[in-house]
Design an enzyme around this catalytic site. Structure first.
Site, PDB file in Angstrom:
ATOM      1  N   CYS A   1     -39.768 -16.150   3.890  1.00  0.00           N
ATOM      2  CA  CYS A   1     -40.900 -16.214   3.371  1.00  0.00           C
ATOM      3  C   CYS A   1     -41.851 -14.855   4.019  1.00  0.00           C
ATOM      4  O   CYS A   1     -41.220 -14.187   4.849  1.00  0.00           O
ATOM      5  CB  CYS A   1     -42.001 -17.309   3.936  1.00  0.00           C
ATOM      6  SG  CYS A   1     -41.562 -17.600   5.697  1.00  0.00           S
TER       7      CYS A   1
ATOM      8  N   CYS B   1       2.532  -3.348  -6.010  1.00  0.00           N
ATOM      9  CA  CYS B   1       2.401  -3.877  -4.768  1.00  0.00           C
ATOM     10  C   CYS B   1       3.396  -5.011  -4.610  1.00  0.00           C
ATOM     11  O   CYS B   1       3.716  -5.605  -5.520  1.00  0.00           O
ATOM     12  CB  CYS B   1       1.130  -4.377  -4.475  1.00  0.00           C
ATOM     13  SG  CYS B   1       1.154  -5.714  -3.508  1.00  0.00           S
TER      14      CYS B   1
ATOM     15  N   CYS C   1      -0.870  -4.037   4.634  1.00  0.00           N
ATOM     16  CA  CYS C   1      -1.755  -3.109   4.336  1.00  0.00           C
ATOM     17  C   CYS C   1      -2.389  -2.649   5.457  1.00  0.00           C
ATOM     18  O   CYS C   1      -2.969  -1.421   5.536  1.00  0.00           O
ATOM     19  CB  CYS C   1      -2.986  -3.925   3.404  1.00  0.00           C
ATOM     20  SG  CYS C   1      -2.164  -5.071   2.179  1.00  0.00           S
TER      21      CYS C   1
ATOM     22  N   CYS D   1       2.250   1.088   3.483  1.00  0.00           N
ATOM     23  CA  CYS D   1       2.586   0.331   2.638  1.00  0.00           C
ATOM     24  C   CYS D   1       3.698   1.039   1.900  1.00  0.00           C
ATOM     25  O   CYS D   1       3.742   2.109   1.696  1.00  0.00           O
ATOM     26  CB  CYS D   1       1.376   0.470   1.765  1.00  0.00           C
ATOM     27  SG  CYS D   1       1.752  -0.114   0.064  1.00  0.00           S
TER      28      CYS D   1
END
Length: 1482
Positions: free
Chosen positions: A15, A1102, A1108, A1113
């Site tokens: 508020c 993937c 990752c 990767c």
């Protein structure tokens, strides 16, 4: 029992608030008018219901207007009030019989205490100003006049309090009876109307005879749209803006402390059923607690400082006596923790106070007429600049009070110095309190368990090789939690066919939207795990015995500390061990728990203080009661008997090894934990060579790592101290039966039933059977990574191979093979237990809407360029654009060369780091997504390791290559629902054509948050499941935070329908979606759009190796490593397109089978689903009906969105006016100057013009033909937000929060009004979180700024004359010069850019955060270039602002220069700083 996931009485609220007082206590009607005017100027901080007219509630609490009350008593009742009288303001049921019962009950209680009831007055009101929803529940509003009896004496207020509480207790089933106030000092006027209508509704407020000297006011924004009259604020003493995160713990502790609240003034308080209310709003409970403390005789200042203390444990510069005052208080009451701006009055004092994090704004002004006004914003009423005597702000942990009797204005230092000198706290603590020291006796030496016994215990307590390697080893080696990537693709504990730990049922809750998470690393100064041992004593007495406690700096005990604790000779710390072992031959688990509770009760009544719950030394044939069950059951049992504050629960267990398991124990009430088995396993790992080095060091590292993990879990929920977290039960139990919840975890959410005591015991019996077989080795694990024959993984090698074959070859028959692997598996998710009901007559496939119509409903989830390689990121974007779906840029920005091409993402994400968020980025989007939370790690920030930050990523993110980038846990401009409404407004102003989406993560109560988001005018909501992916996250977050979307999505769908908002907003879900069947089930549960993250990545190649986070990767999808990308990335646009087309085909086939032609006909059609029997006893006990039915939903409520956009109530008129004036100058590049007036209701000014400029000219903007706008007045929030290059904004006056947020160029210059008389460098001129995420431009403000100035600045140059706490946090570029005082924690998380800070009182060394930055003097010969640069910066500042402060510094530069520090990241070289700052002009 009402069915459904969302109950209409659930809500959160935030508020706008404030107070106004005459400092000398002179009453006037003008003061009341000013208060109402201020309240009306904060209407935009409140909420409006679906009927467009009913407010969420506003109100006033006035110092008793004596003469007015005497006159109306004469007129209405014909009585003359005596010298002392009280007035009650009371809501009564709109029914004669029920009203009479309410009146009679209250009168009887008052009379019973010897008070004289003089009569009732009908308060004159005008219901015609109410909206339909408010009228529906309008109570009868009456005032009651009471006088003290002959015998009352000075206990008048106590008698009124006790009489009211007894009446409330007697009428507890009458929900329309409510006492707004009943006091000799104050009177309340509040209701469900808009602020502008309040004086029209209550005729009294328009009556010029009503005069008062103090007025507290409040405007509410509730997340639900079924507001109730009693919930309007202020309450009986206070108005609160914020959210108490630990409310469940605070309520539980308050009600169990009955015996500690009795005092001479409150001898019979223990007669009350509840000390504070356990339902209703958190603010009303806080008001109850404050009322008890004041009625019991405590001083107002001490009471509020005890309930909401500032951060004191880690503040080096705090006075010793003051620290002693806080430490002493902390021994007998925990803080009410969470964002809190509180204003209150007891009729004499008007007080405002902020929580330790300062998460709500509060600005004050003192004018010549004797008024002091304080509010959430500056400029809420009209005063002349020359009348201002002083202005300022209340900062974190600060307090401001006005004593209207003495005329004093008391600041934090004044109040603190009174409090600390009331008693000799420091001396008492020195004499009585002691820190727990390690025992050095031979007995305390760590004894290794023999290998055979240990093997049995490891099997019994389910320790696997995987846990040893992935969880315990990182903790023991480096004191860090293990990190993982991707999401959690294993079944939840209740669905698993393997034995799982009880703690796996608990999902951590987290803060989103209605309150912020905290950064436990960069803001460690506010965090504390300190715990006290010993019995709590009476809060109203102050004696040396109160300080007789043992203090634990950390609640995870070492072997020596545990021995020292349980062998204390002092009777104040007498201990008793309660065994958790039971014999299943003779007792069941439930009976064993009941016996344990009885034993604990006997010990507590027998003056035992430490109850040690132990599962060590198990013998063959015994089973251990799970520690969490034991702690929860004992905690609640003793709490109900009001015995809990007498004892501490110490848990010696093999069940707690990681931070999540510890957090569960503390959350259900444990005081401290001794993880005996974890220590034994680590000793064994030293023996086997899995760990090297010193075993004692490993144990020390392990505890450090657990402390970090606990801080992270607390801070996700926005909680700073373990004392407040203890007993708060901030978890959802997914899949535990009511019998377990009612006995052990009362009040915690568990919504679908499931595992009961019998199933838990059965699992333990199976474990015990194997545990004692010597030939059975300990398990391999398989919870983190796939292990053949162990826990099921949704992305197992077969699934990945099948998916990749299908999309690489574009073969739909191969897709069918993949879909069967997923759709026909044993239940692994909740949706697997829901089956489709085929239609009796299917629809022909050609009649079902075509693939092309379905594809636009599919989005790829937000994955940043940085987490993904550029090749993968662009392939996804291009594939989505070609199929008609939408790709999401993620939070790393987007290369401008992609704008307007097939490789541009239609959804642009705005996350907490604001990386690359520029006006052009925002202007080039169809959807702007505010990422509030992420499925795999809700409530946490992110980190992109320096190794991934190459030249491209650094350029897009406005950062330095090779430097780690940190995104904060919260958005620093979303601490509450009205803040989110402001950010949505900012975005709709800068790009009026875009839709604004808000991404949330499933948790109990998400329905109330989503209704708040809809009321904040978002166009879309995404509900993510816990199983979403991540590029890097702590393993405990991946495994234990957030809930399934199958619970969150239907809850949101039900909540929006109940609240009449479902037709205004689109719903999306994501998290683990793989096949067309998943899409169909999600649609039936309420979604009309679907997000996919992991599956398209798998389609691109993937292999789900979960590396990752290591940047290596193997498939080139999630790495920035050039060689890996060049040699191994094989993904193509077509693979992704095949994937989405196949899903659409499968969806069509299933729609035909269900007899449905349009997807919209499916949404919310839960009659098409049926629950199936599971394959395990636990699965069979699940009750999924709450997902499918809600008894509160009106049958005719729409099931899906029916509008293009959710248009805000505020049209942004000032922005329209500014753009209309500049339109020609922008289109023809003709430059120009324009003048405007401005008020605090004019928000986000400049955004519409900036968006128009960026859309037309890109990042370059109008650099070659600048446009200037000059404003006079007070600017509303977000002045100069997303400012484009070539747009200059000048303001004469004050500004509120978020000035220059996200600016990319141009100038924003703010100066005090010409007529003002105060010193600018001691006066606030702009609010909190200014320059957040700025990427360029210059900001000059001749005055001081609030908290978090320049947070995440990555390119802007700024000069200000002072700043609050956390200045330059997470900064990665640009320059900030502060020509005055700063707050604490300067430069936390700062990895780029630099700052100059003037330090006249030589305190800066203690105020900056030493982790990442260092400081240098500027007045040495080697720093000549920086000295010249600083002088140029100040000269430009003076030229722009005319600042007197700047002039003074330049005139005496050789003296001032000695006091300046240069602040820079340790990783940056001094020489390079100036090159960078010159490279980033406007």
């Amino acid at each position: 029992m009402n069915r459904g996931l969302h109950q209409p009485d659930e809500f959160r609220d935030n508020c706008g608030f404030g107070l106004i007082a005459h400092m000398e206590g002179q009453a006037s009607h003008d003061l009341l008018k000013t208060a109402i005017e201020s309240l009306t100027c904060m209407t935009h901080r409140g909420g409006i219901a679906a009927d467009g007219k009913t407010g969420d509630g506003c109100g006033l609490l006035l110092k008793m207007p004596e003469s007015f009350m005497r006159e109306v008593a004469r007129e209405a009742l014909g009585v003359e009030l005596g010298e002392r009288f009280a007035v009650g303001s009371i809501f009564l049921p709109d029914d004669d019989a029920r009203e009479a019962q309410g009146r009679e009950t209250l009168e009887a209680e008052l009379t019973k205490r010897g008070l004289n009831v003089l009569g009732w007055r009908e308060v004159p009101v005008d219901p015609s100003v109410c909206g339909p929803m408010a009228l529906d529940c309008l109570p009868r509003i009456r005032q009651l006049f009471v006088e003290p009896g002959e015998e009352t004496g000075d206990t008048f207020d106590v008698d009124l309090f006790m009489a009211r509480r007894h009446a409330e207790q007697a009428l507890r089933d009458e929900e329309d009876f409510y006492v707004c106030s009943l006091s000799p000092e104050v009177v309340s006027y509040k209701g469900l109307v808009m602020p502008v209508d309040l004086p029209a509704f209550y005729h009294d407020l328009g009556d010029t005879r009503l005069e008062t000297a103090i007025c507290v006011f409040h405007q509410r924004f509730s997340t639900n749209t079924a507001p109730r009259w009693p919930l309007a604020q202020p309450f009986r003493l206070l108005a609160h803006n914020g959210e108490i995160n630990t409310i469940q713990a605070n309520r539980g502790w308050a009600n169990s402390r009955k015996e500690n609240f009795t005092s001479e003034r409150l001898p019979d308080i223990a007669e009350l059923d509840e000390i504070v209310n356990t339902t209703g709003s958190d603010s009303s409970s806080m008001d109850n607690m404050l009322e008890v403390l004041l009625t019991g005789g405590m001083d107002l200042h001490r009471a509020v400082r005890m309930m909401v203390p500032p951060a004191w444990q880690n503040v080096e510069i705090m006075d010793g006596d003051l620290r002693a005052f806080y430490e002493y208080n902390s021994m007998h009451a925990e803080p009410w923790d969470g964002p809190a701006g509180v204003v209150m009055t007891d009729g004499r004092q008007a007080v405002c106070m902020l929580d330790r994090n300062g998460l709500r704004p509060a600005r004050w002004v003192i004018t010549r007429n004797g008024y002091i006004t304080l509010a959430s914003e500056i400029g809420t009423y009209d005063y002349r600049p020359e009348d201002v005597v002083a202005k300022g702000r209340v900062g974190p942990g600060q307090i401001l009070a006005v004593d209207t009797e003495t005329g004093e204005v008391l600041h934090t230092e004044d109040i603190d110095s009174r409090l600390k000198s009331a008693y000799p706290y420091k001396r008492w603590l020195k004499q009585e309190a002691s820190y727990l020291e390690s025992a050095l006796t031979e007995l305390a030496r760590f004894q290794n368990m023999d290998a055979d016994t240990l093997a049995v215990q490891q099997k019994m307590f389910q320790i696997s090789f995987e846990e040893r390697d992935q969880i315990l080893r990182p903790l023991a080696e480096s004191g860090q939690e293990g990190v993982g990537s991707m999401g959690d693709d294993t079944p939840m504990a209740v669905l698993s066919t393997k034995q799982r730990l009880l703690t796996d049922y608990f999902r951590q809750k987290f803060a989103q939207v209605t309150n912020p998470a905290i950064d436990p690393l960069r803001e460690a100064i506010v965090m504390s795990l300190e715990s006290c041992i010993g019995a709590e004593l009476n809060v109203f007495k102050a004696t040396p015995e109160h300080a007789h406690r043992l203090i634990l700096t950390t609640p995870v005990l070492s072997p020596r500390k545990f021995t020292a604790l349980v062998t204390q000779e002092d009777p104040a710390f007498a201990s008793q061990t309660l065994s958790l072992a039971y014999d299943p031959e003779t007792t069941g688990l439930k009976d064993a728990l009941q016996a344990l509770c009885a034993e604990a009760e006997k010990a507590a009544r027998g003056d035992k203080v430490l109850l040690v719950l132990s599962d060590a030394n198990l013998e063959k044939g015994q089973l251990p009661i799970h520690a969490a069950l034991a702690v929860g059951a004992v905690h609640h049992h003793l709490g109900r008997l009001a015995l809990r504050p007498r004892v501490n629960l110490i848990v010696e267990t093999g069940y707690a090894r990681d931070a999540h398991q510890m957090a569960v124990l503390f959350g259900v009430g444990a005081t401290a934990v001794y993880p005996w088995l974890a220590y034994q396993v680590m000793a064994d790992m030293h023996r086997t060579g899995e760990l090297v080095g010193n075993p004692a060091d490993a144990r020390e590292n392990y505890r450090k790592g657990l402390q970090k993990g606990l801080f992270k879990i607390l801070s996700k929920m926005g909680i700073s101290t373990l004392a407040s977290y203890r007993g708060s039960q901030l978890f959802e139990a997914v899949g535990l039966a009511s019998e377990v919840m009612d006995m052990c975890f009362t009040g915690m959410a568990s919504r679908i039933e499931g595992t009961g005591f019998a199933e838990l015991q059965l699992q333990q019996e199976l474990l015990a059977k194997d545990a004692w077989k010597p030939r059975k080795s300990i398990s391999h694990g398989g919870l983190m990574k796939y292990v053949h024959g162990h826990e099921y993984h949704a992305y197992n090698p077969d699934v990945i191979k099948a998916l990749q074959e299908a999309v690489q070859e574009g073969d739909y028959t191969k897709w069918k093979k993949f879909a069967a692997l997923v759709n026909e598996r044993d239940p692994a998710t909740i949706r697997d237990l829901l089956r489709l009901k085929p239609a009796e007559t299917p629809v022909p496939l050609e009649e079902v809407e075509p693939v092309e119509n379905l594809l636009p409903r599919f989005d790829s989830a937000g994955m940043s360029l940085g987490a993904l390689s550029p090749e993968a990121h662009e392939a996804l974007a291009q594939a989505m654009n070609e199929t008609g779906g939408r790709s999401n840029s993620g939070e790393g920005g987007e290369d401008p060369v992609r704008y307007g091409t097939i490789r541009s993402s239609k959804i642009k994400q705005i996350a907490s780091g604001r990386f690359g968020v520029t006006p052009a980025y925002l202007a080039n989007a169809e959807v702007l997504q505010i990422k509030v939370a992420q499925g795999a790690k809700p409530g946490e920030g992110g980190q992109l390791p320096g190794g991934k930050v190459n030249e491209l990523i650094a350029r897009l993110r406005y950062a330095v290559p090779g430097v780690t980038l940190i995104s904060p846990p919260p958005h620093h401009d979303i601490y509450s629902i009205e803040d989110l409404a402001q950010l949505i407004f900012d975005l709709k102003q800068v790009n009026p054509d875009a839709q604004v989406s808000v991404k949330l993560v499933s948790e109990p109560g998400i329905g109330t948050i989503a209704t708040g988001v809809a009321k904040a005018y978002a166009d879309l909501i995404t509900v993510s499941g816990y199983d979403g992916g991540t590029a890097a996250s702590p393993l405990t977050s991946i495994k234990h935070a957030g809930s399934p979307w199958e619970l969150g999505l239907p809850e949101v769908h039900q909540a929006l329908r109940i609240n009449g908002l479902r037709d205004k907003i689109r719903l999306q879900t994501d998290g683990g979606l793989k096949t067309g069947l998943d899409v169909i089930k999600a649609a039936i549960l309420g979604a009309e759009s679907f997000g996919f993250g992991t599956a398209p990545m798998v389609a691109l190649g993937c292999k789900y190796l979960r590396i990752c986070h290591l940047n290596n990767c193997a498939t080139g999808v999630a790495t920035q490593h050039q060689v890996l990308r060049d040699e191994h990335f094989r993904g193509t646009v077509d693979m992704v397109k095949h994937y989405f087309r196949f899903i659409a085909e499968e969806v069509r086939e299933l729609m035909a089978m269900l007899g449905v032609r349009q997807l919209t006909d499916l949404i919310g059609r839960t009659d098409l689903l049926e629950a199936i029997e599971g394959v395990t006893p636990s699965q069979r006990r699940l009750d999924l009906s709450p997902l499918m039915t809600n008894d509160f939903v009106p049958a005719e409520a729409p099931q899906f969105c029916q509008v293009d956009r959710n248009v805000p109530h505020d049209p942004g008129a000032k922005n329209q006016e500014v753009l209309a004036a500049m339109k020609t100058a922008i289109e023809q590049k003709s430059g120009g100057e324009f003048e405007f007036a401005i008020t605090n209701c004019d928000r986000s000014v400049g955004a519409l013009a900036s968006g128009t400029i960026a859309k037309r000219y890109g990042e370059a903007g109008l650099e070659d033909a600048p446009v200037t706008a000059r404003f006079r007045g007070v600017a509303g929030q977000s002045f100069g937000v997303w400012n484009a290059r070539g747009l200059h904004l000048y303001l004469e006056g004050d500004a509120n929060d978020y000035v220059g947020k996200g600016m990319n160029g141009g100038r924003v210059v703010i100066v005090p009004p010409r007529e003002s008389r105060f010193e600018s460098h001691k006066t606030a001129i702009i609010g909190n979180t200014c320059l957040y995420g700025a990427t360029g431009g210059k900001l000059f403000a001749s005055g001081t700024a609030g908290e978090r100035f320049g947070v995440r600045n990555s390119g802007a140059q700024a000069v200000i004359e002072g700043a609050g706490d956390h200045c330059c946090e997470y900064m990665t570029g640009g320059l900030v010069a502060v020509l005055g005082e700063t707050g604490v924690n300067f430069g936390a998380g700062m990895t780029g850019g630099f700052a100059y800070v003037l330090d006249e009182d030589r305190t800066f060394v203690d105020k900056y955060n030493h982790e990442l930055v260092e400081i240098h003097r500027v007045n040495t010969e080697a720093m000549e270039a920086h000295r010249r640069h600083l002088r140029e910066v100040i000269e430009e500042f003076v030229a722009e602002t005319g600042s007197q402060r700047g002039r003074d510094i330049l005139e005496d530069f050789s003296d001032f220069i000695r006091h300046f520090w240069l602040v820079k990241p340790k990783a940056a070289s001094l020489a390079s700083l100036l090159d960078q700052s010159r490279r980033q002009p406007e």
